[in-house]
Design a protein around this motif. Structure first.
Motif, short mmCIF file in Angstrom:
data_model
loop_
_atom_site.label_atom_id
_atom_site.label_comp_id
_atom_site.label_asym_id
_atom_site.label_seq_id
_atom_site.Cartn_x
_atom_site.Cartn_y
_atom_site.Cartn_z
N SER A 10 0.82 -1.20 0.00
CA SER A 10 0.00 0.00 0.00
C SER A 10 0.86 1.26 0.00
O SER A 10 1.93 1.31 0.61
CB SER A 10 -0.91 0.01 1.23
OG SER A 10 -1.52 1.27 1.40
N ALA A 38 -0.47 10.02 0.83
CA ALA A 38 -1.45 8.93 0.91
C ALA A 38 -2.21 8.94 2.24
O ALA A 38 -3.36 8.54 2.31
CB ALA A 38 -0.76 7.58 0.71
N ARG A 39 -1.58 9.43 3.28
CA ARG A 39 -2.21 9.45 4.60
C ARG A 39 -2.79 10.80 4.97
O ARG A 39 -3.42 10.93 6.01
CB ARG A 39 -1.19 9.04 5.67
CG ARG A 39 -0.87 7.56 5.63
CD ARG A 39 0.05 7.17 6.75
NE ARG A 39 0.19 5.73 6.80
CZ ARG A 39 -0.42 4.94 7.66
NH1 ARG A 39 -1.22 5.45 8.56
NH2 ARG A 39 -0.24 3.64 7.61
N ARG A 59 0.20 3.75 1.59
CA ARG A 59 0.10 4.32 2.94
C ARG A 59 1.26 3.89 3.84
O ARG A 59 1.39 4.37 4.95
CB ARG A 59 -1.23 3.91 3.58
CG ARG A 59 -2.44 4.50 2.89
CD ARG A 59 -3.75 3.98 3.47
NE ARG A 59 -3.83 4.06 4.92
CZ ARG A 59 -4.12 5.16 5.62
NH1 ARG A 59 -4.33 6.30 4.98
NH2 ARG A 59 -4.19 5.12 6.94
N TYR A 60 2.09 2.98 3.34
CA TYR A 60 3.20 2.46 4.13
C TYR A 60 4.53 2.64 3.41
O TYR A 60 4.59 2.69 2.19
CB TYR A 60 2.99 0.97 4.43
CG TYR A 60 1.85 0.71 5.37
CD1 TYR A 60 2.00 0.93 6.74
CD2 TYR A 60 0.63 0.25 4.90
CE1 TYR A 60 0.94 0.70 7.60
CE2 TYR A 60 -0.43 0.02 5.76
CZ TYR A 60 -0.26 0.25 7.12
OH TYR A 60 -1.30 0.03 7.97
#
Length: 199
Positions: A62, A157-158, A64-65
């Motif tokens: 992802s 993304a976050r 997000r990571y």
């Protein structure tokens, strides 16, 4: 002959008990008393549940990571067990790619990884470990350069401020062991767990 056979059997039994039982049990006991966390696999828990080990990398896909370095491990093909397929961070089949620096397959894979990283907009500078596999295929660490290069994409993304994510990365950079062994590094699983804790 019996007088020679008896001492030989006694010595085999004695040394088997010493080296096969007593010594391993003593070392296991010392390890459990002195460093039980490391002796039990350096496991990382979250909310009472084991989520991984600080010694074995995981595949984070992802945006997000933070991503770890590529892994060359394989696993059996579900459709044909006699063949193998790519299985990143497969701890039961630790191995590197074993491709020579002049290998066309390696060059093509590295070039594809570079294009993929740029196309995804994840990084603007390519660190060596962003596109090369480790010898084990299970390396849990990345270079500070690769971690810092991913900050913008992860923050976007976050929906987090880049400075907040940068500070988190900088706090997770570990220096050389004893000041001169190895290279500075960032443990990807620990960084991503800390990232999940950010508000």
């Amino acid at each position: 002959m019996l007088s020679q056979l008896r001492p030989a059997i006694v010595l085999i039994v004695l040394f088997s008990a010493l080296t096969g039982l007593a010594y391993p049990l003593a070392i296991t006991g010392i390890a459990q008393l002195g460093m039980s966390g490391k002796a039990n696999g350096s496991l990382i828990e979250r909310d009472g549940k084991v989520v991984g080990s600080s010694l074995i990398g995981q595949n984070f896909a992802s945006d997000r990571y933070f991503h770890g370095r590529p892994s060359a491990t394989t696993g059996p093909d579900p459709a044909d067990p006699s063949k193998s397929v790519d299985a990143p961070y497969n701890a039961s089949n630790s191995m590197g790619s074993n491709l020579a620096p002049t290998s066309k397959k390696l060059i093509d894979r590295v070039n594809a990884s570079i294009e993929s990283e740029f196309a995804a907009g994840r990084i603007d500078v390519v660190a060596a470990d962003a596109v090369t596999t480790s010898a084990s295929g299970l390396d849990p660490h990345i270079s500070p350069q690769y971690a810092l290069a991913q900050i913008s994409a992860v923050a976007m993304a976050r929906g987090l401020p880049e400075e907040k994510v940068r500070l988190l990365v900088e706090n997770h950079i570990k220096g050389r062991v004893a000041g001169f062994i190895g290279e500075p590094r960032v443990n990807v699983l620990q960084l991503n767990l800390a990232l999940d804790s950010l508000r």
